[in-house]
Design a protein around this motif. Sequence first.
Motif, mmCIF file in Angstrom:
data_model
loop_
_atom_site.group_PDB
_atom_site.id
_atom_site.type_symbol
_atom_site.label_atom_id
_atom_site.label_comp_id
_atom_site.label_asym_id
_atom_site.label_seq_id
_atom_site.Cartn_x
_atom_site.Cartn_y
_atom_site.Cartn_z
ATOM 1 N N PRO A 1 7.145 15.132 -14.384
ATOM 2 C CA PRO A 1 6.623 13.788 -14.098
ATOM 3 C C PRO A 1 6.974 13.263 -12.698
ATOM 4 N N HIS A 2 8.001 13.819 -12.079
ATOM 5 C CA HIS A 2 8.363 13.420 -10.717
ATOM 6 C C HIS A 2 7.296 13.871 -9.709
ATOM 7 N N PHE A 3 6.692 15.030 -9.949
ATOM 8 C CA PHE A 3 5.719 15.610 -9.023
ATOM 9 C C PHE A 3 4.263 15.396 -9.433
ATOM 10 N N PHE A 4 4.024 15.274 -10.750
ATOM 11 C CA PHE A 4 2.650 15.287 -11.244
ATOM 12 C C PHE A 4 2.386 14.138 -12.205
ATOM 13 N N LYS A 5 1.134 13.661 -12.201
ATOM 14 C CA LYS A 5 0.712 12.568 -13.085
ATOM 15 C C LYS A 5 0.340 13.082 -14.464
ATOM 16 N N GLU A 6 -0.490 14.121 -14.506
ATOM 17 C CA GLU A 6 -1.006 14.590 -15.792
ATOM 18 C C GLU A 6 -1.487 16.026 -15.677
ATOM 19 N N TYR B 1 -2.164 20.645 -13.099
ATOM 20 C CA TYR B 1 -1.463 19.368 -12.943
ATOM 21 C C TYR B 1 -2.024 18.612 -11.748
ATOM 22 N N VAL B 2 -2.173 17.301 -11.913
ATOM 23 C CA VAL B 2 -2.648 16.426 -10.854
ATOM 24 C C VAL B 2 -1.436 15.873 -10.118
ATOM 25 N N SER B 3 -1.387 16.074 -8.795
ATOM 26 C CA SER B 3 -0.244 15.634 -8.008
ATOM 27 C C SER B 3 -0.087 14.121 -8.017
ATOM 28 N N ARG B 4 1.161 13.697 -8.058
ATOM 29 C CA ARG B 4 1.489 12.279 -7.945
ATOM 30 C C ARG B 4 1.502 11.925 -6.462
ATOM 31 N N ASP B 5 0.956 10.766 -6.112
ATOM 32 C CA ASP B 5 1.020 10.310 -4.723
ATOM 33 C C ASP B 5 2.464 10.021 -4.410
ATOM 34 N N ARG B 6 2.982 10.673 -3.355
ATOM 35 C CA ARG B 6 4.397 10.490 -2.998
ATOM 36 C C ARG B 6 4.497 10.210 -1.517
ATOM 37 N N THR B 7 5.473 9.389 -1.178
ATOM 38 C CA THR B 7 5.754 9.101 0.221
ATOM 39 C C THR B 7 6.681 10.200 0.742
#
Length: 123
Positions: free
Chosen positions: A104-109, A115-121
């Motif tokens: 969950p730190h790297f991916f949304k779902e 896996y769909v990447s999470r927007d990260r700064t």
Amino acid sequence: MEIANPTALTAIAQPPMRTAKFAIGQVVKHRLYPFRGVIFDVDPVFANTEEWLASIPENLRPRRDQPFYHLLAENAQTTYVAYVSEQNLLADDSGKPVSHPQVPHFFKELKRGQYVSRDRTLH
């Protein structure tokens, strides 16, 4: 600074760049060992320590001139981070999620096996 012959700079040999076969967010499995994981980063060529490479038996040691993947990995007993050469990975088409606690730190779902990447700064 003045360069006497600017075209001479282009004569420096660069290592061949290969396109990575696998993508960030893709679920993969090891070709020899019973673990799988999701890719969260890619190195275009080997970028780990000499000690790490030397710890692999010579007959199984991967080539350096290929992409290496950082995985949030799991096996039947535990989860961990793995660093694996492209030659040792296969696509995992099972559609099953990876149970690593950092997913969950790297991916949304997980969507259609990817896996769909999470927007990260980035810092």
